[in-house]
Motif scaffolding. Structure first.
Motif, PDB file in Angstrom:
ATOM      1  N   VAL A  60       0.834  -1.213   0.000  1.00 43.85           N
ATOM      2  CA  VAL A  60       0.000   0.000   0.000  1.00 43.85           C
ATOM      3  C   VAL A  60       0.871   1.268   0.000  1.00 43.85           C
ATOM      4  O   VAL A  60       0.864   2.035   0.966  1.00 43.85           O
ATOM      5  CB  VAL A  60      -0.987   0.005   1.189  1.00 43.85           C
ATOM      6  CG1 VAL A  60      -2.117   0.992   0.945  1.00 43.85           C
ATOM      7  CG2 VAL A  60      -1.535  -1.369   1.491  1.00 43.85           C
ATOM      8  N   PRO A  61       1.614   1.503  -1.067  1.00 38.16           N
ATOM      9  CA  PRO A  61       2.541   2.639  -1.084  1.00 38.16           C
ATOM     10  C   PRO A  61       1.858   4.006  -0.939  1.00 38.16           C
ATOM     11  O   PRO A  61       2.452   4.923  -0.387  1.00 38.16           O
ATOM     12  CB  PRO A  61       3.256   2.515  -2.427  1.00 38.16           C
ATOM     13  CG  PRO A  61       2.460   1.571  -3.236  1.00 38.16           C
ATOM     14  CD  PRO A  61       1.673   0.713  -2.302  1.00 38.16           C
ATOM     15  N   GLN A  62       0.594   4.143  -1.396  1.00 29.02           N
ATOM     16  CA  GLN A  62      -0.108   5.421  -1.229  1.00 29.02           C
ATOM     17  C   GLN A  62      -0.327   5.708   0.256  1.00 29.02           C
ATOM     18  O   GLN A  62      -0.115   6.831   0.721  1.00 29.02           O
ATOM     19  CB  GLN A  62      -1.475   5.417  -1.948  1.00 29.02           C
ATOM     20  CG  GLN A  62      -1.390   5.321  -3.439  1.00 29.02           C
ATOM     21  CD  GLN A  62      -1.360   3.863  -3.928  1.00 29.02           C
ATOM     22  OE1 GLN A  62      -1.244   2.907  -3.157  1.00 29.02           O
ATOM     23  NE2 GLN A  62      -1.429   3.716  -5.236  1.00 29.02           N
ATOM     24  N   LEU A  63      -0.767   4.701   0.995  1.00 24.72           N
ATOM     25  CA  LEU A  63      -0.981   4.873   2.430  1.00 24.72           C
ATOM     26  C   LEU A  63       0.344   5.132   3.138  1.00 24.72           C
ATOM     27  O   LEU A  63       0.434   6.000   4.017  1.00 24.72           O
ATOM     28  CB  LEU A  63      -1.668   3.633   3.020  1.00 24.72           C
ATOM     29  CG  LEU A  63      -1.926   3.664   4.530  1.00 24.72           C
ATOM     30  CD1 LEU A  63      -2.857   4.821   4.888  1.00 24.72           C
ATOM     31  CD2 LEU A  63      -2.508   2.330   4.995  1.00 24.72           C
ATOM     32  N   PHE A  64       1.372   4.403   2.751  1.00 23.62           N
ATOM     33  CA  PHE A  64       2.695   4.576   3.349  1.00 23.62           C
ATOM     34  C   PHE A  64       3.200   5.994   3.109  1.00 23.62           C
ATOM     35  O   PHE A  64       3.735   6.640   4.017  1.00 23.62           O
ATOM     36  CB  PHE A  64       3.668   3.537   2.778  1.00 23.62           C
ATOM     37  CG  PHE A  64       4.917   3.407   3.576  1.00 23.62           C
ATOM     38  CD1 PHE A  64       6.046   4.148   3.266  1.00 23.62           C
ATOM     39  CD2 PHE A  64       4.974   2.554   4.659  1.00 23.62           C
ATOM     40  CE1 PHE A  64       7.205   4.035   4.007  1.00 23.62           C
ATOM     41  CE2 PHE A  64       6.126   2.436   5.413  1.00 23.62           C
ATOM     42  CZ  PHE A  64       7.242   3.179   5.080  1.00 23.62           C
ATOM     43  N   THR A  65       3.012   6.513   1.888  1.00 23.97           N
ATOM     44  CA  THR A  65       3.439   7.876   1.566  1.00 23.97           C
ATOM     45  C   THR A  65       2.658   8.900   2.389  1.00 23.97           C
ATOM     46  O   THR A  65       3.243   9.837   2.942  1.00 23.97           O
ATOM     47  CB  THR A  65       3.253   8.154   0.065  1.00 23.97           C
ATOM     48  OG1 THR A  65       3.970   7.175  -0.684  1.00 23.97           O
ATOM     49  CG2 THR A  65       3.749   9.536  -0.311  1.00 23.97           C
ATOM     50  N   THR A  66       1.360   8.706   2.501  1.00 20.10           N
ATOM     51  CA  THR A  66       0.520   9.627   3.277  1.00 20.10           C
ATOM     52  C   THR A  66       0.944   9.660   4.743  1.00 20.10           C
ATOM     53  O   THR A  66       1.107  10.733   5.333  1.00 20.10           O
ATOM     54  CB  THR A  66      -0.969   9.221   3.159  1.00 20.10           C
ATOM     55  OG1 THR A  66      -1.342   9.246   1.785  1.00 20.10           O
ATOM     56  CG2 THR A  66      -1.858  10.160   3.956  1.00 20.10           C
ATOM     57  N   ILE A  67       1.141   8.497   5.327  1.00 20.11           N
ATOM     58  CA  ILE A  67       1.558   8.427   6.733  1.00 20.11           C
ATOM     59  C   ILE A  67       2.928   9.068   6.915  1.00 20.11           C
ATOM     60  O   ILE A  67       3.160   9.811   7.876  1.00 20.11           O
ATOM     61  CB  ILE A  67       1.542   6.969   7.234  1.00 20.11           C
ATOM     62  CG1 ILE A  67       0.095   6.473   7.325  1.00 20.11           C
ATOM     63  CG2 ILE A  67       2.251   6.833   8.575  1.00 20.11           C
ATOM     64  CD1 ILE A  67      -0.042   4.986   7.573  1.00 20.11           C
ATOM     65  N   THR A  68       3.837   8.816   5.985  1.00 22.22           N
ATOM     66  CA  THR A  68       5.178   9.395   6.057  1.00 22.22           C
ATOM     67  C   THR A  68       5.115  10.921   6.027  1.00 22.22           C
ATOM     68  O   THR A  68       5.756  11.595   6.837  1.00 22.22           O
ATOM     69  CB  THR A  68       6.046   8.860   4.898  1.00 22.22           C
ATOM     70  OG1 THR A  68       6.176   7.441   5.034  1.00 22.22           O
ATOM     71  CG2 THR A  68       7.418   9.498   4.885  1.00 22.22           C
ATOM     72  N   VAL A  69       4.327  11.465   5.102  1.00 25.18           N
ATOM     73  CA  VAL A  69       4.205  12.929   4.996  1.00 25.18           C
ATOM     74  C   VAL A  69       3.605  13.508   6.275  1.00 25.18           C
ATOM     75  O   VAL A  69       4.086  14.518   6.800  1.00 25.18           O
ATOM     76  CB  VAL A  69       3.378  13.320   3.759  1.00 25.18           C
ATOM     77  CG1 VAL A  69       3.024  14.802   3.776  1.00 25.18           C
ATOM     78  CG2 VAL A  69       4.132  12.980   2.481  1.00 25.18           C
ATOM     79  N   LEU A  70       2.562  12.883   6.793  1.00 24.86           N
ATOM     80  CA  LEU A  70       1.941  13.373   8.034  1.00 24.86           C
ATOM     81  C   LEU A  70       2.920  13.345   9.204  1.00 24.86           C
ATOM     82  O   LEU A  70       2.986  14.295   9.991  1.00 24.86           O
ATOM     83  CB  LEU A  70       0.686  12.562   8.356  1.00 24.86           C
ATOM     84  CG  LEU A  70      -0.500  12.767   7.405  1.00 24.86           C
ATOM     85  CD1 LEU A  70      -1.632  11.802   7.740  1.00 24.86           C
ATOM     86  CD2 LEU A  70      -0.973  14.210   7.428  1.00 24.86           C
ATOM     87  N   LEU A  71       3.697  12.268   9.314  1.00 28.20           N
ATOM     88  CA  LEU A  71       4.698  12.193  10.387  1.00 28.20           C
ATOM     89  C   LEU A  71       5.767  13.265  10.219  1.00 28.20           C
ATOM     90  O   LEU A  71       6.190  13.894  11.200  1.00 28.20           O
ATOM     91  CB  LEU A  71       5.338  10.801  10.422  1.00 28.20           C
ATOM     92  CG  LEU A  71       4.505   9.696  11.037  1.00 28.20           C
ATOM     93  CD1 LEU A  71       5.160   8.338  10.817  1.00 28.20           C
ATOM     94  CD2 LEU A  71       4.285   9.955  12.516  1.00 28.20           C
TER      95      LEU A  71
END
Length: 171
Positions: free
Chosen positions: A80-91
């Motif tokens: 799920v790279p989209q979710l991983f990218t979103t979580i990374t940006v938020l962090l």
């Protein structure tokens, strides 16, 4: 015996009678020591901002090229790279704001430690690349992350300093 600050010791002699003794190191204090001590709060603020800057830049890059970031995480075979990218940006945004403003500074330092260890383990395994430019680039990113870990440990120890919301909220 207890220390009041780095130069003063309270020694107790008898029934609650305190004697103050001054401790000075046997060597002269350097100009660098004097500068660092007298400007510690400002230097902690600058250090927090510089440590946060890498996360500001990374979050900005991911937001302005979200599909490229997703593609990078996909190339690492992450689910799920989209979710991983979103979580990374938020962090990264949370870390940046917390460090720059000095809100929950020590918690942010812990978050940096966890985030960077995970990012290094996932994305900068330089030893898996063939010798050459890619391996050198990954090794440099690995070393950068080691330095970020050092900065996070220093912030964990010092806290936010005088110029932080943590200090204002503490009174």
């Amino acid at each position: 015996m207890r220390f009041a600050d780095r130069d003063t010791i309270f020694a107790y002699s008898g029934a609650d009678e305190a004697v103050t003794m001054t401790f000075r190191p046997p060597w002269p204090t350097s100009q660098i020591d004097k500068f660092a001590t007298s400007n510690a709060d400002l230097l902690i603020l600058i250090g927090r901002i510089l440590l946060a800057w890498v996360f500001v830049g990374s979050a900005y890059g991911a937001l302005t090229n979200f599909s490229g970031s997703v593609g990078y995480f996909r190339s690492l075979n992450l689910p799920v790279p989209q979710l991983f990218t979103t979580i990374t940006v938020l962090l990264e945004i949370l870390i940046s704001a917390g460090l720059i403003l000095g809100i929950g500074t020590r918690y942010c330092a812990n978050l940096v430690l966890l985030f960077v260890v995970a990012a290094t383990a996932i994305a900068h395994r330089y030893w898996e690349y063939p010798a050459g430019p890619q391996q050198i680039g990954q090794y440099n990113n690995f070393l950068k992350n080691i330095s970020i870990l050092g900065g996070a440990l220093l912030i964990l120890v010092t806290g936010g300093g005088r110029f932080s919301f943590d200090r204002r909220l503490a009174g």
